[in-house]
Every structure is written in structure tokens, then in C-alpha cells.
Enzyme design. Structure first.
Site, PDB file in Angstrom:
ATOM      1  N   CYS A 131      10.340 -20.847  -8.529  1.00 49.59           N
ATOM      2  CA  CYS A 131      10.089 -20.724  -7.184  1.00 49.59           C
ATOM      3  C   CYS A 131      11.163 -20.552  -6.386  1.00 49.59           C
ATOM      4  O   CYS A 131      12.173 -19.930  -7.061  1.00 49.59           O
ATOM      5  CB  CYS A 131       9.077 -21.609  -6.943  1.00 49.59           C
ATOM      6  SG  CYS A 131       9.684 -23.293  -6.593  1.00 49.59           S
ATOM      7  N   HIS A 162      17.164 -42.736 -25.927  1.00 46.45           N
ATOM      8  CA  HIS A 162      16.325 -41.418 -24.878  1.00 46.45           C
ATOM      9  C   HIS A 162      14.992 -41.418 -25.035  1.00 46.45           C
ATOM     10  O   HIS A 162      14.109 -41.048 -24.314  1.00 46.45           O
ATOM     11  CB  HIS A 162      17.022 -40.234 -24.955  1.00 46.45           C
ATOM     12  CG  HIS A 162      18.352 -40.348 -24.765  1.00 46.45           C
ATOM     13  ND1 HIS A 162      19.048 -40.801 -23.366  1.00 46.45           N
ATOM     14  CD2 HIS A 162      19.704 -40.224 -25.398  1.00 46.45           C
ATOM     15  CE1 HIS A 162      20.372 -40.953 -23.593  1.00 46.45           C
ATOM     16  NE2 HIS A 162      20.644 -40.581 -24.842  1.00 46.45           N
ATOM     17  N   GLY A 208       8.910 -26.971  -5.359  1.00 43.31           N
ATOM     18  CA  GLY A 208       7.686 -27.137  -5.448  1.00 43.31           C
ATOM     19  C   GLY A 208       7.042 -27.073  -6.771  1.00 43.31           C
ATOM     20  O   GLY A 208       5.862 -27.744  -7.099  1.00 43.31           O
ATOM     21  N   HIS A 247      18.663 -35.817 -23.164  1.00 39.98           N
ATOM     22  CA  HIS A 247      18.296 -36.983 -22.609  1.00 39.98           C
ATOM     23  C   HIS A 247      16.739 -36.989 -21.977  1.00 39.98           C
ATOM     24  O   HIS A 247      16.121 -38.335 -22.280  1.00 39.98           O
ATOM     25  CB  HIS A 247      18.963 -37.447 -21.636  1.00 39.98           C
ATOM     26  CG  HIS A 247      20.434 -37.848 -22.102  1.00 39.98           C
ATOM     27  ND1 HIS A 247      21.292 -38.705 -21.173  1.00 39.98           N
ATOM     28  CD2 HIS A 247      21.138 -37.435 -22.999  1.00 39.98           C
ATOM     29  CE1 HIS A 247      22.405 -38.658 -21.847  1.00 39.98           C
ATOM     30  NE2 HIS A 247      22.395 -38.100 -23.190  1.00 39.98           N
ATOM     31  N   ASN A 248      16.004 -36.219 -21.830  1.00 41.75           N
ATOM     32  CA  ASN A 248      14.824 -36.293 -20.928  1.00 41.75           C
ATOM     33  C   ASN A 248      13.795 -35.574 -21.830  1.00 41.75           C
ATOM     34  O   ASN A 248      12.382 -35.740 -21.694  1.00 41.75           O
ATOM     35  CB  ASN A 248      14.681 -35.782 -19.703  1.00 41.75           C
ATOM     36  CG  ASN A 248      15.801 -36.124 -18.612  1.00 41.75           C
ATOM     37  OD1 ASN A 248      16.482 -35.457 -18.231  1.00 41.75           O
ATOM     38  ND2 ASN A 248      16.166 -37.698 -18.800  1.00 41.75           N
ATOM     39  N   THR A 293      13.025 -22.702  -4.509  1.00 42.08           N
ATOM     40  CA  THR A 293      13.856 -23.640  -5.054  1.00 42.08           C
ATOM     41  C   THR A 293      13.769 -24.204  -6.357  1.00 42.08           C
ATOM     42  O   THR A 293      14.672 -25.185  -6.657  1.00 42.08           O
ATOM     43  CB  THR A 293      13.459 -24.931  -3.839  1.00 42.08           C
ATOM     44  OG1 THR A 293      12.366 -25.467  -4.153  1.00 42.08           O
ATOM     45  CG2 THR A 293      14.068 -24.570  -2.408  1.00 42.08           C
ATOM     46  N   GLY A 294      12.608 -24.015  -6.845  1.00 46.00           N
ATOM     47  CA  GLY A 294      12.282 -24.908  -8.135  1.00 46.00           C
ATOM     48  C   GLY A 294      11.671 -26.023  -8.004  1.00 46.00           C
ATOM     49  O   GLY A 294      11.131 -26.471  -9.031  1.00 46.00           O
ATOM     50  N   ARG A 343      15.948 -18.639  -4.939  1.00 46.86           N
ATOM     51  CA  ARG A 343      16.868 -18.729  -3.780  1.00 46.86           C
ATOM     52  C   ARG A 343      17.881 -19.857  -3.800  1.00 46.86           C
ATOM     53  O   ARG A 343      18.504 -19.846  -2.686  1.00 46.86           O
ATOM     54  CB  ARG A 343      15.847 -18.958  -2.276  1.00 46.86           C
ATOM     55  CG  ARG A 343      14.577 -17.937  -2.246  1.00 46.86           C
ATOM     56  CD  ARG A 343      13.755 -18.541  -1.212  1.00 46.86           C
ATOM     57  NE  ARG A 343      12.755 -17.473  -1.192  1.00 46.86           N
ATOM     58  CZ  ARG A 343      11.501 -17.747  -0.556  1.00 46.86           C
ATOM     59  NH1 ARG A 343      11.107 -19.066  -0.012  1.00 46.86           N
ATOM     60  NH2 ARG A 343      10.508 -17.040  -0.633  1.00 46.86           N
ATOM     61  N   ASP A 372       6.148 -17.997  -8.554  1.00 42.76           N
ATOM     62  CA  ASP A 372       5.763 -17.719  -7.353  1.00 42.76           C
ATOM     63  C   ASP A 372       6.521 -16.495  -6.816  1.00 42.76           C
ATOM     64  O   ASP A 372       7.422 -15.956  -7.625  1.00 42.76           O
ATOM     65  CB  ASP A 372       5.524 -18.599  -6.258  1.00 42.76           C
ATOM     66  CG  ASP A 372       6.577 -19.070  -5.637  1.00 42.76           C
ATOM     67  OD1 ASP A 372       7.819 -18.645  -5.983  1.00 42.76           O
ATOM     68  OD2 ASP A 372       6.533 -19.940  -4.640  1.00 42.76           O
ATOM     69  N   HIS A 373       6.294 -15.921  -5.928  1.00 44.39           N
ATOM     70  CA  HIS A 373       7.171 -14.840  -5.240  1.00 44.39           C
ATOM     71  C   HIS A 373       8.557 -14.863  -5.026  1.00 44.39           C
ATOM     72  O   HIS A 373       9.251 -14.231  -5.420  1.00 44.39           O
ATOM     73  CB  HIS A 373       6.400 -14.296  -3.887  1.00 44.39           C
ATOM     74  CG  HIS A 373       6.367 -15.200  -2.873  1.00 44.39           C
ATOM     75  ND1 HIS A 373       5.418 -16.488  -3.125  1.00 44.39           N
ATOM     76  CD2 HIS A 373       7.032 -15.777  -1.673  1.00 44.39           C
ATOM     77  CE1 HIS A 373       5.595 -17.148  -2.131  1.00 44.39           C
ATOM     78  NE2 HIS A 373       6.497 -16.897  -1.132  1.00 44.39           N
ATOM     79  N   ARG A 378      13.337 -44.158 -23.439  1.00 48.39           N
ATOM     80  CA  ARG A 378      13.025 -44.035 -22.132  1.00 48.39           C
ATOM     81  C   ARG A 378      11.997 -43.051 -21.715  1.00 48.39           C
ATOM     82  O   ARG A 378      11.394 -43.119 -20.646  1.00 48.39           O
ATOM     83  CB  ARG A 378      14.443 -43.678 -21.631  1.00 48.39           C
ATOM     84  CG  ARG A 378      15.529 -44.627 -21.737  1.00 48.39           C
ATOM     85  CD  ARG A 378      16.738 -44.427 -21.532  1.00 48.39           C
ATOM     86  NE  ARG A 378      17.806 -45.646 -21.929  1.00 48.39           N
ATOM     87  CZ  ARG A 378      19.069 -45.467 -22.037  1.00 48.39           C
ATOM     88  NH1 ARG A 378      19.469 -44.369 -21.991  1.00 48.39           N
ATOM     89  NH2 ARG A 378      19.747 -46.677 -22.455  1.00 48.39           N
TER      90      ARG A 378
HETATM   91  C1  RB5 Z   1       7.760 -20.086  -0.894  1.00 51.22           C
HETATM   92  O1  RB5 Z   1       8.216 -19.788   0.312  1.00 51.22           O
HETATM   93  C2  RB5 Z   1       8.639 -21.241  -1.119  1.00 51.22           C
HETATM   94  O2  RB5 Z   1       7.983 -22.460  -0.389  1.00 51.22           O
HETATM   95  C3  RB5 Z   1       8.182 -21.825  -2.560  1.00 51.22           C
HETATM   96  O3  RB5 Z   1       8.675 -20.718  -3.324  1.00 51.22           O
HETATM   97  C4  RB5 Z   1       9.114 -22.851  -3.120  1.00 51.22           C
HETATM   98  O4  RB5 Z   1      10.417 -22.902  -2.895  1.00 51.22           O
HETATM   99  C5  RB5 Z   1       8.607 -23.994  -3.050  1.00 51.22           C
HETATM  100  O5  RB5 Z   1       9.215 -25.009  -3.266  1.00 51.22           O
END
Ligand code: RB5
Length: 149
Positions: free
Chosen positions: A64, A132, A69, A97-98, A66-67, A108, A7-8, A135
Site C-alpha cells: 500500500c 525462534h 495499513g 526470526h519471525n 506505507t505498507g 510511497r 491498493d492504489h 517465540r
Molecule cells: C491510501 O491513501 C493510503 O492510506 C494507503 O495506501 C496506506 O498507506 C495505508 O496505510
């Protein structure tokens, strides 16, 4: 073929990973997004996840903010094991392992150099198998609605 999606919030690190794949001559398919304009991460998670379960792509890299969502969304698709990684140890271990088939990262959270490093580890580390594999099989059983004894 490696599937890329973002995403952005993950666009910049996705572009950095794409440049790395180009330099290394690793085939990839970029499922977008293609700018920093706000978009919904689940759409890109779905595109990448479906390309993997269909067999078109072997592994995926999703980014994304945080990675988190985008990995949550990808993990709703049967057959996907997406792991959010922020360091080299996790990127190595989630392959060993996974047997993770998707690496998720946050634009971010980590910088472009770290994103490239984690992608490189993820793409070049094999699955250990053995205990593994049992599992990972249990994860698949849960996905299929089975209980674990
Ligand atoms: C978008 O603002 C943000 O929510 C998305 O990139 C991500 O971090 C969601 O988990």
C-alpha cells in the site's frame, strides 16, 4: 504459489514484484488491485491473507502507500504474520526470526528496485527455527486468546 495484493498506493511496486516473479518463473496469483484508482487496502489484505490460511498460497506480498495499513489488516487474520519492511536487513530477519508469511511494503516509501530486492530476500530466506519457533508459538498463543507465563 505467491499471493500478491495492493491498493492504489502500492500498485506500482506490486507490478514491479510481479514482473520479477515472472522473470524468475515463480508462480503467483495476483489478487489486485489493477490500477491506480483509489481502493480500500483491507479488501486486498483479506484476499491475500485468506489465500494463505486456506493453503492456496504459501506466502504473500502486500503493498500500500506505507505498507502499514495493509499489514495491520492482514495481521487480523488468524495465522498471518505480516511484516512491513523497508530495508534488506528487516526482510531477511523477519523470515529468519519471525517466520513471516507476508511481506508488506510501501510504494510511497521505497522504490520499485528496492521492492524487488526485498521480495527476493523474503522469498529465499528460510526460518531459523530453534528458539525462534518458541517465540513464534507465543505469538500464535496470543492470537488464540491464551496468556503467556
Ligand atoms: C491510501 O491513501 C493510503 O492510506 C494507503 O495506501 C496506506 O498507506 C495505508 O496505510
Amino acid at each position: 504459489m505467491i499471493a500478491l495484493g495492493a491498493d492504489h498506493g502500492g500498485y506500482a511496486i506490486k507490478e514491479a514484484v510481479k514482473a520479477y516473479l515472472q522473470r524468475e518463473g515463480i508462480p503467483y496469483k495476483d489478487f489486485g488491485t489493477n490500477s491506480e484508482e483509489s481502493v480500500d487496502y483491507a479488501i486486498y489484505a483479506a484476499r491475500v491473507a485468506h489465500s494463505i490460511v486456506s493453503g492456496e498460497c504459501e506466502k504473500g506480498i502486500l503493498c500500500c502507500g506505507t505498507g502499514i495499513g495493509i499489514s495491520m489488516a492482514a495481521n487480523k487474520v488468524k495465522g498471518i504474520r505480516a511484516a512491513v519492511c523497508t530495508n534488506e536487513f528487516c526482510a531477511e530477519m523477519t523470515r529468519r526470526h519471525n517466520d513471516a508469511n507476508v511481506l508488506a511494503m510501501g510504494g510511497r516509501v521505497i522504490d520499485e528496485a528496492m521492492a524487488v530486492k526485498l521480495a527476493d530476500i523474503f522469498l529465499h530466506t528460510p526460518f531459523d527455527g530453534g528458539r525462534h519457533a518458541r517465540r513464534v508459538g507465543q505469538i500464535t498463543a496470543l492470537e488464540n486468546g491464551e496468556d503467556l507465563k
